[in-house]
Write a protein that holds these residues in place. Structure first.
Motif, PDB file in Angstrom:
ATOM      1  N   GLU A 107       0.846  -1.186   0.000  1.00 57.12           N
ATOM      2  CA  GLU A 107       0.000   0.000   0.000  1.00 57.12           C
ATOM      3  C   GLU A 107       0.889   1.246   0.000  1.00 57.12           C
ATOM      4  O   GLU A 107       1.843   1.350   0.759  1.00 57.12           O
ATOM      5  N   THR A 108       0.580   2.215  -0.852  1.00 59.27           N
ATOM      6  CA  THR A 108       1.355   3.452  -0.898  1.00 59.27           C
ATOM      7  C   THR A 108       0.622   4.535  -0.132  1.00 59.27           C
ATOM      8  O   THR A 108      -0.593   4.509  -0.016  1.00 59.27           O
ATOM      9  N   GLN A 109       1.379   5.474   0.375  1.00 56.87           N
ATOM     10  CA  GLN A 109       0.827   6.595   1.121  1.00 56.87           C
ATOM     11  C   GLN A 109       1.444   7.884   0.586  1.00 56.87           C
ATOM     12  O   GLN A 109       2.332   8.471   1.209  1.00 56.87           O
ATOM     13  N   PRO A 110       0.985   8.361  -0.546  1.00 55.40           N
ATOM     14  CA  PRO A 110       1.631   9.517  -1.174  1.00 55.40           C
ATOM     15  C   PRO A 110       1.511  10.810  -0.359  1.00 55.40           C
ATOM     16  O   PRO A 110       2.331  11.705  -0.513  1.00 55.40           O
ATOM     17  N   ASN A 111       0.529  10.911   0.514  1.00 56.48           N
ATOM     18  CA  ASN A 111       0.341  12.140   1.283  1.00 56.48           C
ATOM     19  C   ASN A 111       0.963  12.070   2.672  1.00 56.48           C
ATOM     20  O   ASN A 111       0.788  12.976   3.468  1.00 56.48           O
ATOM     21  N   ASN A 112       1.678  11.006   2.977  1.00 60.79           N
ATOM     22  CA  ASN A 112       2.315  10.855   4.275  1.00 60.79           C
ATOM     23  C   ASN A 112       3.830  11.036   4.108  1.00 60.79           C
ATOM     24  O   ASN A 112       4.516  10.126   3.659  1.00 60.79           O
ATOM     25  N   PRO A 113       4.367  12.199   4.508  1.00 60.03           N
ATOM     26  CA  PRO A 113       5.802  12.441   4.318  1.00 60.03           C
ATOM     27  C   PRO A 113       6.697  11.561   5.193  1.00 60.03           C
ATOM     28  O   PRO A 113       7.888  11.457   4.938  1.00 60.03           O
ATOM     29  N   LEU A 114       6.133  10.904   6.208  1.00 60.00           N
ATOM     30  CA  LEU A 114       6.927  10.030   7.065  1.00 60.00           C
ATOM     31  C   LEU A 114       6.930   8.586   6.580  1.00 60.00           C
ATOM     32  O   LEU A 114       7.672   7.761   7.113  1.00 60.00           O
ATOM     33  N   HIS A 115       6.134   8.286   5.564  1.00 54.09           N
ATOM     34  CA  HIS A 115       6.048   6.917   5.063  1.00 54.09           C
ATOM     35  C   HIS A 115       7.408   6.462   4.533  1.00 54.09           C
ATOM     36  O   HIS A 115       8.047   7.127   3.726  1.00 54.09           O
ATOM     37  N   GLY A 116       7.870   5.339   5.028  1.00 57.76           N
ATOM     38  CA  GLY A 116       9.146   4.787   4.588  1.00 57.76           C
ATOM     39  C   GLY A 116      10.342   5.305   5.361  1.00 57.76           C
ATOM     40  O   GLY A 116      11.465   4.858   5.147  1.00 57.76           O
TER      41      GLY A 116
ATOM     42  N   MET B 191      11.097  20.965   9.826  1.00 53.31           N
ATOM     43  CA  MET B 191      12.433  21.141   9.249  1.00 53.31           C
ATOM     44  C   MET B 191      12.397  20.916   7.735  1.00 53.31           C
ATOM     45  O   MET B 191      13.078  21.615   6.995  1.00 53.31           O
ATOM     46  N   ARG B 192      11.607  19.963   7.296  1.00 49.47           N
ATOM     47  CA  ARG B 192      11.543  19.622   5.876  1.00 49.47           C
ATOM     48  C   ARG B 192      10.811  20.663   5.033  1.00 49.47           C
ATOM     49  O   ARG B 192      10.908  20.653   3.810  1.00 49.47           O
ATOM     50  N   ARG B 193      10.083  21.558   5.664  1.00 46.57           N
ATOM     51  CA  ARG B 193       9.337  22.587   4.911  1.00 46.57           C
ATOM     52  C   ARG B 193      10.219  23.680   4.412  1.00 46.57           C
ATOM     53  O   ARG B 193      11.230  24.010   4.777  1.00 46.57           O
TER      54      ARG B 193
END
Length: 72
Positions: free
Chosen positions: A3-12, A70-72
């Motif tokens: 399952e992919t989570q394109p809107n979750n920046p913490l995924h993976g 921080m990533r923003r």
């Protein structure tokens, strides 16, 4: 199929990878100022911080929020 989570920046991202990036960006001193917990301010290490963060949901949430900012 995974399952992919394109809107979750913490995924993976592992907690260790997040913590390493935060330490590289802020350093332990500034990280301890941003998230005032003893594992960041008193003899900090990745191993002790991971142990604490895995057991303490509120602290992990603060670290993840700081990482996202921080990533923003």
């Amino acid at each position: 199929m995974p399952e992919t989570q394109p809107n979750n920046p913490l995924h993976g991202k592992t907690l260790e990878a997040i913590l390493n990036e935060l330490v590289a960006f802020y350093g332990w001193k500034r990280l301890g100022d941003q998230v005032p917990i003893r594992c960041f301010t008193d003899n900090p290490s990745i191993k002790s911080s991971l142990t604490f963060l895995r057991k303490t949901h509120w602290a992990r949430q603060k670290v993840e929020d700081l990482y996202l900012n921080m990533r923003r």
